[in-house]
Design an enzyme around this catalytic site. Structure first.
Site, PDB file in Angstrom:
ATOM      1  N   GLY A   1      14.506 -61.997  62.431  1.00  0.00           N
ATOM      2  CA  GLY A   1      14.572 -60.305  62.459  1.00  0.00           C
ATOM      3  C   GLY A   1      15.821 -59.827  63.162  1.00  0.00           C
ATOM      4  O   GLY A   1      15.528 -60.288  64.302  1.00  0.00           O
TER       5      GLY A   1
ATOM      6  N   GLY B   1      16.123 -56.479  62.896  1.00  0.00           N
ATOM      7  CA  GLY B   1      16.099 -55.405  62.958  1.00  0.00           C
ATOM      8  C   GLY B   1      15.709 -54.409  64.869  1.00  0.00           C
ATOM      9  O   GLY B   1      16.545 -54.828  65.701  1.00  0.00           O
ATOM     10  N   PHE B   2      14.926 -53.394  64.926  1.00  0.00           N
ATOM     11  CA  PHE B   2      15.346 -52.305  65.754  1.00  0.00           C
ATOM     12  C   PHE B   2      14.306 -53.378  66.857  1.00  0.00           C
ATOM     13  O   PHE B   2      14.992 -53.548  67.922  1.00  0.00           O
ATOM     14  CB  PHE B   2      14.291 -51.320  65.628  1.00  0.00           C
TER      15      PHE B   2
ATOM     16  N   GLU C   1      11.504 -36.806  53.318  1.00  0.00           N
ATOM     17  CA  GLU C   1      13.574 -37.250  52.864  1.00  0.00           C
ATOM     18  C   GLU C   1      14.055 -37.152  51.811  1.00  0.00           C
ATOM     19  O   GLU C   1      15.334 -36.232  51.412  1.00  0.00           O
ATOM     20  CB  GLU C   1      13.719 -38.128  54.028  1.00  0.00           C
TER      21      GLU C   1
ATOM     22  N   ASP D   1       6.931 -53.343  62.635  1.00  0.00           N
ATOM     23  CA  ASP D   1       6.260 -52.855  62.268  1.00  0.00           C
ATOM     24  C   ASP D   1       5.701 -54.278  61.313  1.00  0.00           C
ATOM     25  O   ASP D   1       4.158 -53.643  60.957  1.00  0.00           O
ATOM     26  CB  ASP D   1       6.633 -52.634  60.478  1.00  0.00           C
TER      27      ASP D   1
ATOM     28  N   ALA E   1      11.059 -46.283  63.915  1.00  0.00           N
ATOM     29  CA  ALA E   1      11.699 -47.342  65.350  1.00  0.00           C
ATOM     30  C   ALA E   1      11.427 -47.336  66.976  1.00  0.00           C
ATOM     31  O   ALA E   1      11.807 -48.431  67.886  1.00  0.00           O
ATOM     32  CB  ALA E   1      12.791 -46.270  65.219  1.00  0.00           C
ATOM     33  N   GLN E   2      10.410 -46.131  67.315  1.00  0.00           N
ATOM     34  CA  GLN E   2      10.257 -45.964  69.528  1.00  0.00           C
ATOM     35  C   GLN E   2       9.040 -46.944  69.208  1.00  0.00           C
ATOM     36  O   GLN E   2       9.741 -48.110  69.861  1.00  0.00           O
ATOM     37  CB  GLN E   2      10.216 -44.377  69.131  1.00  0.00           C
TER      38      GLN E   2
END
Length: 478
Positions: A24, A26-27, A184, A313, A328-329
């Site tokens: 992965g 991602g973040f 959003e 996640d 994200a954090q």
């Protein structure tokens, strides 16, 4: 959480650096890779896509404020300076945790000493997977461009039909789910319809578009303090968004959503109501929760596997009685902590438990509208302009790549001062909008092979291009 193992260092052959596989990009995965790149280890990042996506801004791609390249960066470009990092575009499909091997979709099996699994989450339709074709979610660049296609195509089809027959179905946009993504998306649809495209059409009025949020719970932004939820509703209402709470969706079909026995027509339906973990969690053969997230201990390991770390996640992490959110954090902090723990292993030092440093949450609602639950460096609840400016600053800061930061800043500035987003407002792919033909008053296209097609076509051409006088002259000549 379960207790931490006494030691997690695997046995490595003498003279060979430990092999770390990160699944992965991602973040969490990137943060782990950047920390590990400073250590004497060999790192392989594996992702089925070649780019890292800044997911908090995906909705702006979906609503044509930004282009995909503004929020996505090739993983190779990010890691090019780290010679002990290699990047593979592939997908894990299985594990042999006894032999410490990852089975790839390409057929290759790769050995590891440490394994970092950070493959994130995907949409959950709560067992109603057939809804996905009518209500796409937002997790990837592909999702964002598909949503952009559907939203923009709805306005184009309405313009065309207005020209052809003088009417069009109501432009109802339904967002299922009142979390940050749903809020959003709804606010951004209102912005693009009522601000950025209001002068672009000649036969329809985009400002008449109706945007609805259907939230099954008692309030939107349920993870936020109640006062911020109320502020969010006020700001959404000011934009023109209709917020319906306690609205349990029972069916989603082509051109409609069912709330109980009530039908809500929709030219576009978007899904923001639930997520489920990547299937790789269950493939590890360890304990998972009902969402498929891997239950880990305080050093982010599944039971019995100190050499495996699960982040982001995909990790079920409870701290102070609260399940950490899939944003994200926490993911970035988990990835950084994994790198530190492997460094401690290499020094034969004990691992320290992971603790999440909560700096707060924020959600943007629309132009000059946002809410922020600030936990650091001070505690505050902000809404409106101050929250919006804070949101802008933080998201530009965390974007990867100087070029992306400049591009996004310039795009936002241009949009703010000119009320236009034409640069990213492109429709690509199919020109078929699921559910459009099911709307009341939509003219069903004729089959070109049907007997009435040519008569219909000539009538359309005459009505659109010839004045009555010219048509009379044409018939007299013929």
């Amino acid at each position: 959480m379960m207790g931490a193992p006494a030691t997690g260092i695997p046995q490595v052959e003498a003279g060979r650096p430990p092999k770390v596989i990160i699944l992965g990009g991602g973040f969490a995965g990137l943060k782990a890779a950047m920390g590990l790149a400073k250590l004497p280890v060999d790192i392989t990042i594996i992702d089925r896509r070649n780019h890292h996506t800044f997911q908090p801004l995906l909705y702006q791609v979906a609503l044509a404020v930004l282009s995909p390249a503004d929020i996505a960066t090739p993983i190779r470009s990010i890691m090019r300076k780290h010679k002990n990092v290699e990047v593979l575009m592939d997908e894990a499909v299985g594990f042999n945790t006894t032999l410490r091997r990852v089975c790839m979709k390409s057929g290759v099996e790769m050995d590891y000493d440490y394994l970092v699994v950070a493959t994130g989450a995907t949409h959950s339709y709560f067992g109603n997977d057939a809804w996905a074709q009518y209500a796409p979610g937002l997790k990837t660049v592909e999702d964002a461009t598909e949503i952009r296609r559907r939203v923009l195509l709805a306005f184009e089809l309405a313009e065309r039909q207005m020209l052809e027959i003088g009417s069009h179905p109501p432009l109802n946009f339904v967002v299922i789910g009142g979390g940050p993504t749903g809020v959003e998306l709804a606010g951004a649809i209102c912005d693009i319809a009522k601000l950025y495209m209001r002068h672009d059409f000649r036969h329809i009025d985009p400002t008449m578009a109706r945007v609805l949020i259907l939230e099954g719970g008692p309030r939107i932004l349920a993870a936020y303090p109640e006062d911020l939820s109320k502020k969010a509703v006020e700001q959404l209402n000011d934009l023109g968004v209709e917020v319906h709470t306690g609205a349990q969706v029972t069916d989603v079909g082509p051109g409609y959503v069912m709330v109980g026995d009530r039908r809500v027509d929709a030219v576009v339906t978007l899904w923001a109501a639930g997520v489920q973990a990547s299937p790789l969690g269950k493939l590890l053969g360890v304990e998972t929760d009902k969402r498929g997230c891997v239950i880990v201990n305080e050093t982010l390991n599944p039971a019995g596997h100190p050499e495996i770390f699960v982040c982001g996640d995909l990790a079920h992490v409870v701290e102070n009685g609260r399940l950490l959110p899939g944003v994200a954090q926490p993911a970035m902090q988990m990835g950084a902590h994994v790198a530190r723990m492997i460094a401690w292993d290499l020094k034969h030092e004990p691992r320290k438990p992971f603790h999440y440093f909560d700096k707060g949450d924020m959600a943007t609602i629309g132009r000059l509208a946002a809410v922020a639950n600030i936990q650091w460096p001070f505690k505050a609840h902000w809404s409106g302009l101050m929250a919006w400016l804070t949101w802008l600053s933080i998201h530009i800061y965390f974007l990867i790549g100087f070029r992306n930061r400049i591009a996004v800043f310039l795009d936002w500035a241009w949009t703010y001062f000119t009320f236009t987003t034409h640069g990213a407002r492109l429709i690509t792919g199919s020109q078929v909008l699921p559910g459009w033909c099911e709307q009341q008053g939509v003219m069903t296209p004729l089959d070109p092979t049907s007997p009435g097609f040519l008569d219909h076509h000539h009538g359309m051409v005459a009505s659109q291009s010839d004045s009555p006088e010219k048509e009379a002259q044409r018939q007299a000549v013929s």
